[in-house]
Every structure is written in structure tokens, then in C-alpha cells.
Design an enzyme around this catalytic site. Structure first.
Site, PDB file in Angstrom:
ATOM      1  CD  GLU A 100       8.401   3.025   4.804  1.00 24.34           C
ATOM      2  OE1 GLU A 100       7.670   2.324   5.602  1.00 24.34           O
ATOM      3  OE2 GLU A 100       7.769   3.566   4.002  1.00 24.34           O
ATOM      4  CD  GLU A 141       0.893   2.029   3.536  1.00 27.23           C
ATOM      5  OE1 GLU A 141       1.737   3.113   3.186  1.00 27.23           O
ATOM      6  OE2 GLU A 141       1.699   1.182   3.749  1.00 27.23           O
ATOM      7  CB  ALA A 165      -0.925  -0.024   1.174  1.00 27.28           C
TER       8      ALA A 165
HETATM    9 ZN   LIG Z   1       5.669   2.362   4.929  1.00 26.10          ZN
END
Ligand SMILES: [Zn+2]
Length: 879
Positions: free
Chosen positions: A327, A305, A269
Site C-alpha cells: 500500500e 488499483e 476498490a
Molecule cells: Zn491499495
């Protein structure tokens, strides 16, 4: 070989951009044969960071047909600019200027799925990391942040829904049957967060009231046949929004938050500002089509997300070497969320298992790289377990070192200080340091060094002085700061009070609240007042991503399995014990001795079934033997067939020994209740199905009727798929074949279910052999252009059907290489990700290693190798 080898780019060469794009105005005219993109950029020279620079403007762009360029309204002539493969250079521009560029692209022919492309009948985008340059010429780098206004124009009947980032500010309908919607995003963002969707979609709507009392509209857009699969994602989204307010004090900032599900998607995603685009497999679920693990994945990815809105969008990365800034931190945040929503211990076990199996292997292979890499050829190759999962572990260690309160102070400072900026990992760590008034200088080595640190621990008990000594030695030349959580268990299994001997321990102040900070190459801890020799429980909660060696006896492991108050180490004791028994069987195999399984393992696993202090989810985890991949990862030289033979032997003996108890357990848990995707029920189904899969491995008794019955009588995909998998993974070929056929007939109209059907065969030792994989690849349900199908068949085969992938004749390697070669031209990102199983050829026994290497050489010899594949294959072959 190609004529010009792709070049590495280096972190040390980073320079701030020479130009700033204040405003980006985009106009998309979408047609079936082509799309026209008109951009109008309000630009100025970046005098702040490049005083006096008067050089040309260089924009990047790929596979674009340039129609026209205007600067301040004047059409440029051919001698005023140069177009090359990947760039557009404009020789002379003023300090402030308006740049207008028109390009033409062909989304319908874009099989790489980067930039603007078509998935089914829908237009959609994927711009991270460098997809925007396939849409128009631009400064496609994350430190160029701009205000975007986007007009989308398309046929009104085919594409009634037109979406982009921000809020819709204008709608128009034209006599031609076309219509347009204009979107304005008030937040500055880099172009990798740009998104556009056009299609015939239905919407599921809800609202969320934020902590300051604003109402946000929530919308999930799907193709019409999927509107009944959106409830859970919506629920997960609302829980994520609330959790981020409570845990991190972060409120959502636009009036609308949209999610769109698309079938053809390279990633899971994408967190585009206000308009997340999801792989349909990570958002769509109902009880009939999705398994519990799909529900869990959806919950985690929707949260991930959404959390990016702050950790990634409001504060973004300066350059792609900082990818783990967004991340690693966001994976940590979604792991905390999952732990809060479900069993925290089970989540920790799953994450640690992923680290030890996949990340440790990556860190020991040719693609090993630090959490902050210093060079890459193709950034798409760096969306790795190291950047994501090890990056998450590093953030988790910071939390352990600072404590929850200190960590929150640090994250508050980070968000406040850098809101609206593009920053580096160093700035994240600095915020943590400044908020807590301490230094993490030594700790930062975790970001800069590849490889897995090894810590060797030895213990000594002094019966006279009543002291217990632990000596720690770390492998790295320059020592890391490693937080090691530990405890000592007394004779009745209780946690002993830990009193340090300040004189004899090398650093008295480094042991705090059960966490020892190992900072030197070698350090010793001495505990006093220890009446009897204890059993140490080391690296509790997997407190650091390291390999810790301590020579446990089997009796000590049994003791920890029984008594350790740390859930992770309790599970790990069972894993270590099983691993040790499997090693023993492997050496018996090699010496042609009769195979003997230590009866203590059978007793230990048997007693697990009698324990009432373990919840269902935990017990299900504890019953599963270490995976073949994990066992392989612990071997110097890997012989998959020897591992598989030994593991299968132990599993069969266990299944036979426990069959009667497992059957009781299965029947006790197999009660009909209306399906709910909630943790208690999921845990119950998980344990029941773990028992079923064991029972079908038993040689005594006949349990296949249980599986057939469950397959035919259930109200949810979890039980249906578990029964199918237990048949397909045992040697009941008649029942398995008939179940596979009827399953396909029932579900062939549901692509996500068909993907599971493909995967259950591709990953099976019985069904995942090369001839059957070839059949699946030519099956009507397969499409090499769809990444989910490629992952289901080829990825699952190479990653899970290990005995077949490593077939003695090399046919498994050849099949993988054939498909990498086909995908190299169609979709380089997906092709490149499939190389990993071959890249570890040096670790395998000689004949297999050589066969793997030959396939890599064959790929390397292909003409027109993409940068993506070139990087992984060439690094795998070089030393
Ligand atoms: Zn990510």
C-alpha cells in the site's frame, strides 16, 4: 463485556505455512437461497521450510456449512477431522494429496460484505484481507500462493455475465436454464486476490497495446443504467497502463483486464488479479452526475488499483504486518501519477494536509501504530492513513535520498528479484540498498516506530563573519534519519547559493542538493558568505512527515508567501500566518477582548488575488483557511467551539475585505464552456467556486443571487454542487432549503448523486445538526446496509460537521454511538471505522472528553461486540 476477549496476533510469531497449495480448483453453484462451493486443492507438505513436520492440516473458515471432505478421493468420517468456530483440522494427511471440500454459504444474507455477497442483483466478492475464509476452508494467508481455476454456474437469464480472475477458458449452457463459465489464472496468487462476479451487466470495451506490442482487452462492467458513466475510468486506465510502462518499465501481463462497479462495497476498490472490483463511487462519472473531485478520485483510484498488478500482485506481502509494502509503495506510485497528470504542487499540498490533519492525529491517539505494526487483533482495522499515507511518505523519502535514477534502479531490482514471491518490507528496502550500494539501516526506524518526530530549529546570523547558522534538534530518543529540504531567501526574495562552512558544521557531507540529512539528535549547519540575514525556507516540499518548529515572525511569513520558490512552502507560509492570526483571535475571545484581525493577513490574501504567477488550482488552495480539524490537531486541549468561533470570525472579515475583488474574479472565471474533466478547466472551476463560497460568507453585499443563478444555470455537477454547498453552508436558509428540495427531486434516481446530497447536509454547520441527521437517517434515500450512505451521513457528520458533532449536550456523540452499535452486527468493518472521532476523547476539554468516553463505555458494554469494534474501543479506553 464478552466472555473471551479477542486475542492479539504478533509479527514475532510468524511461521511459514506447513502446507503448499499447488492448484486451487473452485466450482461455485450460485442460487438465490444458498450457494455451494466445491474446492479441489492439490496440496503437499512444505518440507522446504518445515522439514520433518508430520502434524495435522489446519485450514481456516468462518460461517461455513461443511457438506463433505475427501482426501485423495476417500470421504472422511467424523472422527478424522474436527470443525471449530474458525477452523477445520484434518488429523492425518500424506506428503502429497488432493483435498476436496464442499461447503454451503448464504451470500444473500452476508451484510458484512466480506467474502461472497450480493450487492443489488449481483453476486460479488471482497477477499482482502481475510474474506476468502467465508467462502471455503483454505490456508487464507498471503504467503500461500496458488494457481486458480474457477467455474461459476448460475441462472443464465438473471446472471448472463459470469467473471473470475484470468482468462475465460470454457463456456457451457445447460438445459435447466443455467450456464457456466470457467476461468483460469496462469499467475500464482494468494486467495485475497481471488474475485468472482455474476450479474446482469453491460460492458464498455476498449483495447491497449503494451510496450512489447501485445493487445490487451479492457472491459468495464456496470449495471445497465450506468453504461454512460464509464468513459473517464477507461481513459484513466489507459493512461495508467502507459505511465507504468514509461515510469517503472512495468507491462501488463494478462490478455484481459476487467473492472466491475458495485454499489455495496466496504472499501474504495480492490486490485484482484485481472478483475478489479470498484465501489461505484470510485469508477462511475459523467459531467451531469460527478463533480471534478469525483473525477480526480476516479483517476487516482483506477491508477492505484492498476499499479497493484506489480506492486502487490506480482510481488505480494508475506503476512499482513507487511501491508504497507504494497500500500505505501502503491500510494506513492499513484501520487506520482497524479502529480504528472495534474499540478504536482497542489497534489503535494493535498497529501501533506492529509498527513498533518488525519495521520498526525492517528499517530497521537490510541490507535497509533508503526508503518510496519508488530501486533493487531483485527487486520481490517489497519487499513489506516499510517499504513497508506505515512507508508507513502516513507517511500517518498527513500526516493529523495536516492534520487530518481537510484530509486528506479531499486524498484527494478525489487520487481526482478521478487517476482512471484510474498515478501517483507525489509526486502523492499534491501533492494533499494543493494541497487544503490548504500545502507538504509538508520532510515528503517521510520517503519518500526509510531509517532510523529518533532524537529526544533533555531537560527543565528553573524553580521561580522557573514555566517548564518541553523541548529536542528529532534525529539526522538533514538534519532531518525530525516531528509530536510531547505533554502535561504535573500533580501529580494531570491534563493541564495548555499555554501557550507565545513569546519563549523557538524556534518559537512550530509547537505546535498538542497537536502540536509538530519541523522543525530542535534546538528548544526553553518552557511558562509551571507551578506544580510536571510529568511529560511524549511522542510520544502514537505520532505519528511514531521512537525518542524521554527519561530517565524509574521513579516517573515509574508515574505515567504510572496517569494518562496518552493510551492509547498509558499502555501504553507499563508497557512502558518492564518493559523497565527486565528490563535490570536482565540486568545482575545478567551480574555473577552474585542476581536481584532491583523490587517496584514487581509493585505496578504488580497495580494494573492492580484498575482499572475499562481495557477488557478494553486490560488484556490491558498485562499482556503486552515481547516477546523487541522487547527484542532495543533492544540494541546481541543475546544472545537472556540476554534470554530475564531476561524469563522477571521473568515468573515476576510470575505468582507475581499468581496469586491472576489466578485470580479468570480465573474471573470464564470464563463460557459463545454464541460471537460481536464486539469485546466477543473482548476478554473475550483477557483471560481472557492470565490463563490467566500462571497456567501460576506456580511456586506448580497451575493446569494450569484449562487442561486449558478445553481439554476449550469451544465455540470461541479457547479451545481458548489452552488448548493455555498448556500447550505451560509445562512441563507430559504434559498438553501428550496435548492436542496429541487436537487433531490431532480436526482433521486441516481444513488451517487443522492449520496452527495446527503453529505452536503450532513457536513454543514447549518444543516448537520443532530435533529436533521436523524431525519436523514430515516429518509427514503438512506440505507444503513450501504457503506457509501453510512459514510455520506454518519461519517460526514462526525468528520466535518464538527460544531454539531461536538454539541454541548453530547447528543452528537450519542448519535454516533447508536449507529456504531447498530452496525456492529451488520457490518463490523464499517462500524469500527466510525469509532475514530470518539477515540480521541482525551484531547478534548473536560466535559466533552467525558461525554465521549461515556459513549465508548456504552459501546464496550454491548453483548457480542465484533473483534473489529472491540479492538478500537478497548484501545481507546485503556491507557
Ligand atoms: Zn491499495
Amino acid at each position: 463485556m464478552q466472555d473471551t476477549q479477542p486475542k492479539s496476533i504478533y509479527l514475532k510469531d510468524y511461521q511459514p505455512p506447513h502446507f503448499v497449495i499447488e492448484e486451487t480448483h473452485l466450482r461455485f453453484d450460485l442460487f438465490e437461497e444458498y450457494s455451494q462451493v466445491d474446492s479441489r486443492l492439490v496440496m503437499r507438505r512444505n518440507h522446504q521450510q518445515h522439514a520433518g513436520y508430520t502434524g495435522p492440516l489446519v485450514l481456516v473458515g468462518q460461517q461455513l456449512e461443511l457438506l463433505s471432505i475427501k482426501v485423495d478421493g476417500e470421504l472422511l468420517t467424523a472422527d478424522e477431522y474436527q470443525v471449530e468456530d474458525d477452523s477445520l483440522t484434518i488429523n492425518t494427511v500424506a506428503d502429497d494429496f488432493i483435498l476436496e471440500i464442499s461447503t454451503r454459504i448464504e451470500p444473500q444474507n452476508n451484510t458484512a460484505l466480506e467474502g461472497l455477497y450480493k450487492s443489488g442483483g449481483m453476486f460479488c466478492t471482497q477477499c482482502e484481507a481475510e474474506g476468502f475464509r467465508r467462502i471455503t476452508y483454505y490456508l487464507d494467508r498471503p504467503d500461500v500462493m496458488s494457481i486458480f481455476t474457477t467455474e461459476v454456474i448460475a441462472d443464465a437469464s438473471k446472471y448472463p455475465i459470469l467473471l473470475s480472475n484470468g482468462n475465460a477458458v470454457q463456456r457451457e449452457t445447460f438445459a435447466s436454464g443455467r450456464h457456466s463459465v470457467t476461468w483460469h489464472d496462469p499467475h500464482k496468487k494468494p486467495c485475497y486476490l481471488f474475485a468472482l462476479v455474476a450479474g446482469s451487466l453491460l460492458v464498455k470495451e476498449d483495447t491497449f497495446k503494451t510496450m512489447s506490442g501485445r493487445t490487451v482487452d479492457l472491459q468495464i462492467f456496470v449495471e445497465p443504467q450506468n453504461i454512460d458513466k464509464t468513459d473517464y475510468a477507461m481513459d484513466a486506465l489507459k493512461r495508467s497502463m502507459k505511465w507504468d510502462e514509461e515510469k517503472y518499465g512495468r507491462e501488463y501481463d494478462l490478455d484481459i483486464f476487467m473492472i466491475v462497479a458495485v454499489d455495496d462495497f466496504n472499501m474504495g476498490a480492490m486490485e484482484n488479479k485481472g478483475l478489479n472490483i470498484f465501489n461505484s463511487s470510485c469508477v462511475l462519472a459523467n459531467p451531469q452526475t460527478a463533480t471534478d473531485s469525483a473525477y480526480q478520485r476516479i483517476e487516482a483510484i483506477v491508477a492505484h488499483e492498476y499499479f497493484h498488478n506489480w506492486s502487490g500482485n506480482r510481488v505480494t506481502c508475506r503476512d499482513w504486518f507487511q501491508l504497507s509494502l504494497k500500500e505505501g509503495f502503491t500510494v506513492y506510485r499513484d501520487a506520482q501519477f497524479t502529480a504528472d497528470m495534474n499540478s504536482a504542487t497542489v497534489k503535494r499540498i493535498e497529501d501533506a494536509a492529509l498527513m498533518r490533519t488525519v495521520q498526525f492525529a492517528e499517530d497521537a491517539g490510541p490507535m497509533a501504530h508503526p508503518v510496519q505494526p508488530d501486533s493487531f487483533i483485527e487486520i481490517s482495522n489497519f487499513y489506516t492513513v499510517t499504513i497508506y499515507e505515512k507508508g507513502c511518505e516513507v517511500v517518498g523519502m527513500i526516493n529523495k535520498l536516492l534520487g530518481d535514477e537510484g530509486f528506479r534502479k531499486g524498484s527494478d531490482l525489487y520487481f526482478d528479484r521478487h517476482d512471484g514471491q510474498a515478501v517483507t518490507i525489509n526486502e523492499f528496502v534491501s533492494a533499494m540498498e543493494d541497487a544503490n550500494n548504500l545502507s538504509l539501516t538508520q532510515f528503517k526506524r521510520w517503519y518500526k516506530s509510531a509517532g510523529t518526530p518533532i524537529v526544533d530549529v533555531v537560527s543565528q546570523y553573524d553580521d561580522v563573519a557573514k555566517t548564518y547558522t541553523l541548529n536542528f534538534k529532534q525529539s526522538c530518543a533514538e534519532p531518525f534519519l530525516i531528509p530536510i529540504e531547505l533554502g535561504l531567501l535573500g533580501e529580494s526574495g531570491q534563493d541564495l547559493e548555499l555554501v557550507m562552512d565545513e569546519n563549523t558544521s557538524s556534518k559537512g557531507d550530509s547537505f546535498n542538493g538542497g537536502i540536509f540529512q538530519l541523522t543525530e539528535k542535534e546538528q548544526t549547519l553553518v552557511f558562509t558568505g551571507i551578506e544580510k540575514e536571510p529568511v529560511p525556507s524549511l522542510l520544502r516540499d514537505f520532505s519528511a512527515p514531521i512537525k518542524l518548529n521554527y519561530d517565524y515572525s509574521r513579516d517573515q511569513l509574508l515574505f515567504l508567501l510572496q517569494y518562496d520558490s518552493d510551492g509547498f512552502n509558499c502555501w504553507d507560509a499563508g497557512q502558518k500566518l492564518a493559523l497565527d492570526v486565528i490563535y490570536e483571535v482565540m486568545s482575545q475571545q478567551q480574555a473577552n477582548l474585542p476581536l481584532m484581525v491583523d490587517p496584514r493577513l487581509l493585505t496578504a490574501y488580497g495580494s494573492l488575488l492580484q498575482r499572475d504567477d499562481l495557477d488557478h488550482a494553486m490560488l484556490a488552495k491558498m485562499l482556503i483557511l486552515p481547516s477546523i480539524s487541522y487547527i484542532a490537531e495543533t492544540q494541546e486541549e481541543i475546544d472545537i467551539h472556540a476554534i470554530n468561533q475564531a476561524r469563522t470570525h477571521v473568515q468573515t472579515i476576510l470575505a468582507d475585505a475581499l468581496a469586491a475583488d472576489l466578485e470580479i474574479l468570480y465573474k471573470r472565471l464564470n464563463i460557459t464552456q463545454g464541460y471537460l474533466p481536464e486539469p485546466g478547466q477543473m482548476a478554473q472551476r475550483g477557483l471560481k467556486n472557492a470565490a463563490l463560497s467566500y462571497l456567501l460568507k460576506a456580511t456586506s453585499g448580497d451575493y446569494k443571487a450569484l449562487a442561486v443563478n449558478q445553481f439554476e444555470n449550469n451544465d455540470n455537477m461541479t457547479d451545481s454542487m458548489a452552488a448548493l454547498a455555498s448556500l447550505v453552508n451560509s445562512n441563507h436558509s430559504l434559498e438553501a432549503r428550496s435548492a436542496l428540495d429541487s436537487f433531490y427531486q431532480q436526482w433521486k434516481a441516481e444513488p451517487l448523486v443522492v449520496n452527495q446530497w446527503l453529505a452536503v447536509q450532513a457536513g454543514s454547520a447549518e444543516y448537520g445538526h443532530v435533529e436533521n441527521i436523524q431525519k436523514l437517517l430515516s429518509h427514503e434515500a438512506f440505507d444503513i446496509k450501504n457503506p457509501n450512505k453510512v459514510r455520506s451521513v454518519i461519517g460526514t457528520f462526525a468528520g466535518q460537521s464538527l460544531v454539531n458533532f461536538h454539541a454541548e449536550d453530547g447528543s452528537g456523540y450519542q448519535l454516533l454511538a447508536d449507529n456504531i452499535i447498530s452496525l456492529n452486527t451488520l457490518n463490523p468493518q464499517i462500524a469500527s471505522r466510525l469509532v475514530a472521532p470518539l477515540s480521541k476523547w482525551r484531547r478534548y476539554v473536560d466535559q466533552q472528553g467525558q461525554q465521549m468516553k461515556q459513549q465508548l463505555q456504552r459501546i464496550m458494554a454491548q453483548p457480542a461486540l465484533s473483534k473489529d469494534v472491540y479492538e478500537v474501543v478497548s484501545k481507546s479506553l485503556s491507557l
